[in-house]
Design a protein around this motif. Structure first.
Motif, PDB file in Angstrom:
ATOM      1  N   ARG A 120       0.861  -1.187   0.000  1.00 55.07           N
ATOM      2  CA  ARG A 120       0.000   0.000   0.000  1.00 55.07           C
ATOM      3  C   ARG A 120       0.897   1.237   0.000  1.00 55.07           C
ATOM      4  N   VAL A 121       0.881   1.984  -1.083  1.00 51.75           N
ATOM      5  CA  VAL A 121       1.719   3.179  -1.155  1.00 51.75           C
ATOM      6  C   VAL A 121       0.867   4.384  -1.539  1.00 51.75           C
ATOM      7  N   VAL A 122       1.305   5.549  -1.125  1.00 52.39           N
ATOM      8  CA  VAL A 122       0.683   6.800  -1.555  1.00 52.39           C
ATOM      9  C   VAL A 122       1.659   7.506  -2.484  1.00 52.39           C
ATOM     10  N   VAL A 123       1.131   8.014  -3.581  1.00 56.05           N
ATOM     11  CA  VAL A 123       1.931   8.755  -4.562  1.00 56.05           C
ATOM     12  C   VAL A 123       1.416  10.187  -4.572  1.00 56.05           C
ATOM     13  N   MET A 124       2.278  11.136  -4.251  1.00 59.16           N
ATOM     14  CA  MET A 124       1.867  12.545  -4.217  1.00 59.16           C
ATOM     15  C   MET A 124       2.432  13.301  -5.414  1.00 59.16           C
ATOM     16  N   GLU A 125       1.573  14.114  -6.020  1.00 55.55           N
ATOM     17  CA  GLU A 125       1.997  14.970  -7.127  1.00 55.55           C
ATOM     18  C   GLU A 125       1.879  16.442  -6.727  1.00 55.55           C
ATOM     19  N   SER A 126       2.996  17.154  -6.748  1.00 52.70           N
ATOM     20  CA  SER A 126       3.027  18.607  -6.556  1.00 52.70           C
ATOM     21  C   SER A 126       2.414  19.078  -5.236  1.00 52.70           C
ATOM     22  N   VAL A 127       2.455  18.239  -4.225  1.00 42.46           N
ATOM     23  CA  VAL A 127       1.988  18.668  -2.902  1.00 42.46           C
ATOM     24  C   VAL A 127       3.127  19.465  -2.280  1.00 42.46           C
ATOM     25  N   ASN A 128       3.033  20.779  -2.352  1.00 41.88           N
ATOM     26  CA  ASN A 128       4.145  21.625  -1.936  1.00 41.88           C
ATOM     27  C   ASN A 128       3.871  22.433  -0.676  1.00 41.88           C
ATOM     28  N   ASP A 129       2.782  22.133   0.005  1.00 42.25           N
ATOM     29  CA  ASP A 129       2.480  22.768   1.274  1.00 42.25           C
ATOM     30  C   ASP A 129       3.008  21.877   2.403  1.00 42.25           C
ATOM     31  N   HIS A 130       3.885  22.427   3.239  1.00 41.68           N
ATOM     32  CA  HIS A 130       4.534  21.606   4.258  1.00 41.68           C
ATOM     33  C   HIS A 130       3.557  21.078   5.308  1.00 41.68           C
ATOM     34  N   THR A 131       2.519  21.855   5.604  1.00 40.68           N
ATOM     35  CA  THR A 131       1.517  21.390   6.560  1.00 40.68           C
ATOM     36  C   THR A 131       0.792  20.167   6.012  1.00 40.68           C
ATOM     37  N   ASN A 132       0.417  20.204   4.727  1.00 43.81           N
ATOM     38  CA  ASN A 132      -0.261  19.068   4.115  1.00 43.81           C
ATOM     39  C   ASN A 132       0.655  17.849   4.054  1.00 43.81           C
ATOM     40  N   ILE A 133       1.921  18.064   3.730  1.00 43.53           N
ATOM     41  CA  ILE A 133       2.868  16.947   3.701  1.00 43.53           C
ATOM     42  C   ILE A 133       2.924  16.281   5.075  1.00 43.53           C
TER      43      ILE A 133
END
Length: 272
Positions: A120-133
């Motif tokens: 089970r993996v999550v792939v993030m695209e262009s998530v550039n907000d540190h709080t969201n990360i």
């Protein structure tokens, strides 16, 4: 045992790891280049050490020296005791938690290495907000995701704000950066993963209907706040999925959406 050194000069070069912590662009460039990151607060510092990160130094206000005494006694890195005022002058903000540590980064694994054992993996695209990360990593750790893959332009999970929001969960879930986007998604597919793109689009199927928890290997794709996944990323997915909404709400914050989706893809799996 660490050396406990009292410093009263904000320009002391020994404090250079901690200068300008509120200058996001500076720290984004500097920290990866110099192989360091900043852990803030007692719990985060301890979790970083438990995860095997080597300490470069620690910056403490006087009242935190006793609290961190066991760490001071265990690590060889220097410990700088400073006043709250000096800490603020060096870092650029009021360090209300009173404890900072400069930690040495580890080499990142490759995506191929992580995909060998993950399911089970999550792939993030262009998530550039540190709080969201940070929020996404915390949910990924809590809900049993095995790994995180980041597009080249995602924010740094080890940036101070990301680490703080995640409460140190960024140390618990292994992650790697994909070098080619979205081309490297094919590598994920070749490793046996079904690529599910999370989107509120009308053509997307409900997560309940898709039942990702029954699939052997799942890669859940998340896009940035507001923009969502790009057209290229959506085209690369095997299927589009969505979270059912009520009361006219069309979408959730990406951090909240991640938590809901992680539960949907991991429910029924044994947790570590």
């Amino acid at each position: 045992m660490a050396d406990l050194l009292t410093i009263d000069d904000p320009d002391d070069p020994r404090l250079s790891d901690y200068t300008g912590l509120t200058d996001v662009e500076l720290r984004r460039r500097r920290e990866p280049a110099e192989g360091l990151f900043i852990a803030e607060g007692e719990k985060v510092i301890r979790r970083a050490r438990q995860a095997g990160y080597e300490m470069r130094s620690m910056l403490l206000s006087a009242k935190w020296v006793d609290v961190m005494r066991d760490v001071i006694d265990e690590v060889p890195a220097p410990v700088y005791a400073v006043s709250p005022d000096l800490a603020e002058r060096v870092t650029g903000y009021h360090v209300h938690r009173g404890a900072l540590a400069s930690m040495q980064r580890k080499p990142l694994p490759t995506a191929a290495e992580l995909l060998t054992t993950a399911r089970r993996v999550v792939v993030m695209e262009s998530v550039n907000d540190h709080t969201n990360i940070g929020a996404i990593f915390r949910s990924a750790a809590a809900l049993g995701m095995d790994a995180v893959l980041l597009s080249p332009d995602c924010a740094d999970p080890l940036y101070r704000r990301s680490v703080k929001v995640s409460m140190g969960a960024v140390f618990s879930v292994p992650y790697a950066r994909l070098e080619s986007w979205p081309g490297d998604l094919e590598t994920v597919r070749e490793a046996g993963f079904t690529l599910l793109a999370l989107t509120p689009a009308d053509k997307a199927r409900s997560l309940d209907e898709v039942a990702p928890h029954t699939m052997d290997r799942v890669a859940l794709m998340l896009g940035a706040e507001g923009d969502g996944l790009s057209t290229r990323a959506l085209r690369a997915a095997d299927e589009w999925v969505r979270i059912p909404m009520a009361h006219g709400v069309d979408s959730l914050n990406v951090g909240a959406a991640a938590a809901v989706s992680f539960y949907a893809v991991t429910t029924g799996r044994p947790q570590a």
